[in-house]
Design an enzyme around this catalytic site. Structure first.
Site, PDB file in Angstrom:
ATOM      1  N   LYS A 132       1.450  -1.040  -0.443  1.00 15.74           N
ATOM      2  CA  LYS A 132      -0.183  -0.171   0.482  1.00 15.74           C
ATOM      3  C   LYS A 132       0.844   1.397  -0.050  1.00 15.74           C
ATOM      4  O   LYS A 132       2.156   0.756   0.798  1.00 15.74           O
ATOM      5  CB  LYS A 132      -0.636  -0.373   1.361  1.00 15.74           C
ATOM      6  N   ASP A 172      -7.160   4.595  -4.177  1.00 13.53           N
ATOM      7  CA  ASP A 172      -7.730   4.217  -3.033  1.00 13.53           C
ATOM      8  C   ASP A 172      -8.307   5.570  -3.416  1.00 13.53           C
ATOM      9  O   ASP A 172      -8.487   6.410  -3.945  1.00 13.53           O
ATOM     10  CB  ASP A 172      -6.555   4.095  -2.388  1.00 13.53           C
TER      11      ASP A 172
HETATM   12  P1  NDP Z   1     -12.825   7.417  -2.424  1.00 16.89           P
HETATM   13  O1  NDP Z   1     -11.908   8.881  -2.510  1.00 16.89           O
HETATM   14  O2  NDP Z   1     -13.170   8.055  -4.091  1.00 16.89           O
HETATM   15  O3  NDP Z   1     -13.936   8.346  -1.662  1.00 16.89           O
HETATM   16  C1  NDP Z   1     -13.806   8.439  -0.468  1.00 16.89           C
HETATM   17  C2  NDP Z   1     -15.098   8.371  -0.297  1.00 16.89           C
HETATM   18  O4  NDP Z   1     -14.897   8.113   1.641  1.00 16.89           O
HETATM   19  C3  NDP Z   1     -15.570  10.396   0.080  1.00 16.89           C
HETATM   20  O5  NDP Z   1     -16.850   9.934   0.060  1.00 16.89           O
HETATM   21  C4  NDP Z   1     -15.235  10.800   1.179  1.00 16.89           C
HETATM   22  O6  NDP Z   1     -15.749  11.348   1.658  1.00 16.89           O
HETATM   23  C5  NDP Z   1     -15.243   9.606   2.543  1.00 16.89           C
HETATM   24  N1  NDP Z   1     -14.345  10.184   3.038  1.00 16.89           N
HETATM   25  C6  NDP Z   1     -12.639   9.730   3.474  1.00 16.89           C
HETATM   26  N2  NDP Z   1     -12.148   9.483   4.183  1.00 16.89           N
HETATM   27  C7  NDP Z   1     -13.429  10.049   5.146  1.00 16.89           C
HETATM   28  C8  NDP Z   1     -13.052  10.397   6.998  1.00 16.89           C
HETATM   29  N3  NDP Z   1     -11.678  10.793   7.335  1.00 16.89           N
HETATM   30  N4  NDP Z   1     -14.641  10.444   7.053  1.00 16.89           N
HETATM   31  C9  NDP Z   1     -15.454  10.583   6.730  1.00 16.89           C
HETATM   32  N5  NDP Z   1     -15.515  10.122   5.116  1.00 16.89           N
HETATM   33  C10 NDP Z   1     -14.489  10.037   4.342  1.00 16.89           C
HETATM   34  O7  NDP Z   1     -12.590   6.476  -2.373  1.00 16.89           O
HETATM   35  P2  NDP Z   1     -12.859   5.049  -2.624  1.00 16.89           P
HETATM   36  O8  NDP Z   1     -14.320   4.948  -2.851  1.00 16.89           O
HETATM   37  O9  NDP Z   1     -11.980   4.298  -3.630  1.00 16.89           O
HETATM   38  O10 NDP Z   1     -12.434   4.127  -1.048  1.00 16.89           O
HETATM   39  C11 NDP Z   1     -13.280   4.531  -0.029  1.00 16.89           C
HETATM   40  C12 NDP Z   1     -13.107   3.289   0.717  1.00 16.89           C
HETATM   41  O11 NDP Z   1     -13.090   1.978   0.120  1.00 16.89           O
HETATM   42  C13 NDP Z   1     -11.687   3.039   1.366  1.00 16.89           C
HETATM   43  O12 NDP Z   1     -11.334   2.417   2.362  1.00 16.89           O
HETATM   44  C14 NDP Z   1     -10.544   2.057  -0.058  1.00 16.89           C
HETATM   45  O13 NDP Z   1      -9.793   2.351   1.339  1.00 16.89           O
HETATM   46  C15 NDP Z   1     -11.348   1.488   0.516  1.00 16.89           C
HETATM   47  N6  NDP Z   1     -11.329   0.660  -0.985  1.00 16.89           N
HETATM   48  C16 NDP Z   1     -11.150   0.697  -2.451  1.00 16.89           C
HETATM   49  C17 NDP Z   1     -10.663  -0.266  -3.325  1.00 16.89           C
HETATM   50  C18 NDP Z   1     -10.657   0.788  -4.343  1.00 16.89           C
HETATM   51  O14 NDP Z   1     -11.033  -0.298  -6.260  1.00 16.89           O
HETATM   52  N7  NDP Z   1     -10.914   2.013  -5.043  1.00 16.89           N
HETATM   53  C19 NDP Z   1     -10.894  -1.425  -2.559  1.00 16.89           C
HETATM   54  C20 NDP Z   1     -10.693  -2.060  -1.851  1.00 16.89           C
HETATM   55  C21 NDP Z   1     -10.895  -0.904  -0.756  1.00 16.89           C
HETATM   56  P3  NDP Z   1     -15.132  13.521   1.432  1.00 16.89           P
HETATM   57  O15 NDP Z   1     -14.035  14.084  -0.200  1.00 16.89           O
HETATM   58  O16 NDP Z   1     -15.094  14.378   2.203  1.00 16.89           O
HETATM   59  O17 NDP Z   1     -13.464  13.283   2.245  1.00 16.89           O
HETATM   60  O1  2IT Z   2      -7.779  -1.584  -1.206  1.00 20.79           O
HETATM   61  C1  2IT Z   2      -7.467  -2.182  -2.041  1.00 20.79           C
HETATM   62  O2  2IT Z   2      -7.773  -3.069  -2.753  1.00 20.79           O
HETATM   63  C2  2IT Z   2      -7.426  -1.134  -2.837  1.00 20.79           C
HETATM   64  N1  2IT Z   2      -7.658  -0.236  -3.175  1.00 20.79           N
HETATM   65  C3  2IT Z   2      -7.539  -1.866  -4.323  1.00 20.79           C
HETATM   66  C4  2IT Z   2      -5.894  -2.058  -4.835  1.00 20.79           C
HETATM   67  C5  2IT Z   2      -5.162  -1.962  -6.138  1.00 20.79           C
HETATM   68  O3  2IT Z   2      -4.381  -2.859  -6.566  1.00 20.79           O
HETATM   69  O4  2IT Z   2      -6.525  -2.766  -7.124  1.00 20.79           O
END
Ligand code: NDP
Ligand code: 2IT
Length: 453
Positions: A132, A172
């Site tokens: 990561k 992420d």
């Molecule tokens: P984005 O940046 O697209 O969206 C993040 C969302 O979460 C936004 O709505 C943001 O709001 C909110 N958020 C972030 N930090 C905080 C906080 N401290 N408190 C409250 N709300 C918060 O990210 P993703 O959708 O890609 O990721 C979301 C989650 O999913 C994370 O935990 C990530 O690790 C996990 N994840 C993502 C993957 C991927 O493929 N993208 C794969 C697996 C897991 P704001 O705009 O106000 O910050």
């Molecule tokens: O938390 C996760 O699994 C991710 N942010 C995606 C990782 C990836 O390599 O696609």
């Protein structure tokens, strides 16, 4: 004289050691604690894992790279950020895992994510190790030019630590298509090589169909598998979702496609509650708001009058059948878990990584709620990243339909593995235990094969 070394430290002694070696790294310690309690039970009678100190080795990253990232903002101020890449474990494949840009990023957060990623990637069945990275950079309110300069500066150091057979980052929090494009462009410029060094790329330059949707859709497929195991379905059920980014919007989309009704979405400012349901048209509006206008979820209530905005609040008090935390770590505590249980929640599927606190997880387990932890439920994203790597290596691209089927099969396979190791025998499946043990076993057995390295 041979020294006396106790190979059989118990769980408490093990955790004391982890705390001592990682002072102040609360998120990392939390993630290790959650895994260690299940692994200790599993390896109790398995001498080889103790002898080889396997858990201790998995909980010590192979490498922690930390570097300065200098960039110039639009007002010609010189800004300094801290960048990281944590390479946790590459026993079963190249390091693989996302990059996070958020002001809260520090070594503890990225170490917890790289640790979790090691088990998650193993669960997918694909050959990927765990890593990561990220930086304490806040993309919010920055111009495209600022984001580009930051990404280029970040990659100017990162490029020497990654490669298609070494370490393959992806997106992420705070890193989506725009940021991946800027980073890939800089990698290609520096190395003069076009190779699959990042996943989540644009469709025009080697990205995979289905990757943007994969995490959110996958989290709903996992939920669907848990429900099916109990003879239930998503159709007709209400869902509360947090976040409004990539994972949350695609989870909402799949809940809706399967006939469920999404009641909430959120961001760090608060949540919206729409009793009429957030349907596909509204989801498309939110995607445009977030990805193009880069707006806030509070703007939803100006557009859709049926909804209310709750400032500085999280959505877990809203009555629902299903809950999907899809924002960030520790966004659902024990009181909120209790509120969900009291309101009759049936299933929880984590799109985010470690969104539920340890005592929150206990509330779900004590109430025998179907609870899918992030490392299993959100593995669809990295799984399709693995398929993007395969397509890049073969210089081919599969179509949307085929990738959709592969994602469905992968999530079913992950669910099966969790049941295999997590079925308590009384009909309740402890998905945390199942995911931890199944994820651990493959990595641990590979490490045993390598000897002491
Ligand atoms: P984005 O940046 O697209 O969206 C993040 C969302 O979460 C936004 O709505 C943001 O709001 C909110 N958020 C972030 N930090 C905080 C906080 N401290 N408190 C409250 N709300 C918060 O990210 P993703 O959708 O890609 O990721 C979301 C989650 O999913 C994370 O935990 C990530 O690790 C996990 N994840 C993502 C993957 C991927 O493929 N993208 C794969 C697996 C897991 P704001 O705009 O106000 O910050
Ligand atoms: O938390 C996760 O699994 C991710 N942010 C995606 C990782 C990836 O390599 O696609």
């Amino acid at each position: 004289m041979a020294s006396v070394y106790d190979r059989h430290v118990d769980l408490n002694q093990f955790m004391e050691g982890v705390k001592k070696r990682n002072p102040g790294q609360t998120e990392f310690i939390q993630a290790v604690q959650e895994v260690a309690q299940d692994i200790y039970e599993f390896i109790e009678d398995k001498e080889e894992y103790h002898e080889a100190q396997i858990l201790r080795r998995i909980a010590e990253p192979d490498r922690v790279v930390s570097f300065r990232v200098c960039w110039e903002d639009d007002n010609h101020n010189i800004r300094v950020q801290r960048g990281f890449r944590i390479q946790n474990n590459n026993a079963i494949g190249p390091y693989k895992g996302g990059i996070r840009f958020h002001p809260s990023v520090n070594e503890s957060v990225l170490k917890f994510l790289a640790f979790e990623q090691t088990f998650k990637n193993s669960l997918t069945g694909l050959p990927m190790g765990g890593g990561k990275g990220g930086a304490n950079f806040n993309p919010r309110g920055k111009s495209d030019a600022e984001v580009m300069r930051f990404c280029q500066s970040f990659m100017t150091e990162l490029y020497r630590h990654i490669g298609p057979d070494t370490d393959v980052p992806a997106g992420d929090i705070g890193v989506g298509g725009r940021e991946i494009g800027y980073m890939f462009g800089q990698y290609k410029r520096i190395t003069n090589r076009w190779e699959g060094v990042l996943t989540g790329k644009g469709q025009e330059y080697g990205g995979s169909q289905m990757r943007p949707e994969a995490t959110g859709y996958g989290a709903v497929y996992f939920l669907q598998n848990m429900l099916k195991h109990k003879g239930e379905d998503v159709e007709g059920k209400t869902a509360v979702i947090s976040g409004s980014g990539n994972v949350a919007t695609h989870a909402a989309e799949m809940i809706t496609k399967l006939g469920g009704k999404v009641l909430t979405l959120s961001d760090s400012g608060g949540f919206i509650h729409d009793p009429d349901g957030i349907d596909q048209e509204k989801i498309d509006w939110i995607k445009h708001l977030k990805n193009v206008k880069r707006g806030r979820i509070s703007e939803y209530v100006d557009e859709f009058k049926s909804a209310e905005y709750h400032e500085d609040a999280r959505p877990w008090s809203v009555k629902c059948d299903l809950a999907l935390p899809c924002a960030t770590q520790n966004e659902l505590n024990a009181d909120e878990a209790k509120a969900l249980v009291d309101n009759g929640v049936q299933g929880v599927s984590e799109g985010a990584n470690m969104p539920t606190t340890l005592d929150g997880v206990k509330v779900f387990h004590d109430a025998k709620i179907m609870y899918g932890p992030g490392k299993a439920a959100n593995a669809g994203g990295v799984a399709v990243s693995g398929l993007e790597m395969s397509q890049n290596s073969e210089r081919i691209s599969w179509n949307h339909e085929r990738l959709g089927e592969m994602l469905t099969d992968l999530m079913e396979g992950i669910h099966e593995k969790c049941v295999e190791y997590g079925d308590d025998g009384d009909g309740y499946v402890d998905y945390v235990k199942g995911a931890n043990i199944a994820g651990f076993k493959k990595v641990a057995d590979a490490m045993l094969a390598f000897g002491v390295v």
